[in-house]
Motif scaffolding. Structure first.
Motif, PDB file in Angstrom:
ATOM      1  N   TYR A 186       0.871  -1.183   0.000  1.00 30.80           N
ATOM      2  CA  TYR A 186       0.000   0.000   0.000  1.00 30.80           C
ATOM      3  C   TYR A 186       0.901   1.224   0.000  1.00 30.80           C
ATOM      4  N   SER A 246     -10.136   3.818   0.974  1.00 30.92           N
ATOM      5  CA  SER A 246      -8.902   3.025   1.059  1.00 30.92           C
ATOM      6  C   SER A 246      -9.141   1.648   1.666  1.00 30.92           C
ATOM      7  N   GLN A 281     -11.903  -0.258   1.752  1.00 30.43           N
ATOM      8  CA  GLN A 281     -12.589  -1.170   0.825  1.00 30.43           C
ATOM      9  C   GLN A 281     -11.666  -1.610  -0.307  1.00 30.43           C
ATOM     10  N   ALA A 282     -10.848  -0.687  -0.808  1.00 27.47           N
ATOM     11  CA  ALA A 282      -9.909  -1.031  -1.877  1.00 27.47           C
ATOM     12  C   ALA A 282      -8.880  -2.046  -1.385  1.00 27.47           C
ATOM     13  N   HIS A 326      -8.085  -6.560  -2.158  1.00 28.36           N
ATOM     14  CA  HIS A 326      -6.802  -7.194  -2.494  1.00 28.36           C
ATOM     15  C   HIS A 326      -6.386  -8.281  -1.507  1.00 28.36           C
TER      16      HIS A 326
END
Length: 140
Positions: free
Chosen positions: A42, A50, A52-53, A57
């Motif tokens: 990150y 951020s 949720q994103a 992953h």
């Protein structure tokens, strides 16, 4: 001599923090990428969305979160910190972890490390005294 050394150390630290702060201030976004089966990287600011994103992953095989982050949104950082705890992720600082990154991500990780020449920068935390929404959201 001791006073001279301390004065020089303070000036150097202040200069370094100023440079890193200017780099962070210019970071308008973030990037998330998988480095290998176990590691997510990150890089950038913590902003709304951020968490949720990052969640998109993460897999059960993910064991390490590597960060280069100047901080940002405290609520999002707390959510990421909770995920670090829930998934028992290790955290590796690659360059810098400042502000909400240090306050919430770094402290949440059970196992944490800093790569050579990396910087960790803490400062005051979010006040929850007048924030019932935050208290309820984080069950405080």
């Amino acid at each position: 001599m001791h006073k001279d050394y301390l004065a020089k150390l303070c000036k150097t630290t202040a200069f370094t923090f100023t440079i890193l702060s200017s780099l962070v201030a210019n970071a308008k976004d973030y990037e998330i990428k998988r480095l290998d089966a176990a590691t997510i990287f990150y890089q950038g600011s913590i902003v709304e969305g951020s968490f949720q994103a990052l969640l998109a992953h993460l897999t059960p095989e993910t064991t390490t979160l590597r960060v280069r982050c100047g901080g940002g949104n405290a609520e999002e950082a707390m959510l990421i910190g909770n995920q670090i705890i829930d998934q028992n992720l290790s955290l590796v600082v690659d360059g810098y972890c400042m502000s909400s990154c240090a306050n919430y991500l770094f402290l949440a990780a059970r196992k944490k490390s800093l790569l050579v020449d990396s910087v960790l920068g803490f400062h005051g935390a979010v006040s929850l005294k007048n924030s019932e929404d935050l208290r309820a959201q984080f069950e405080l």
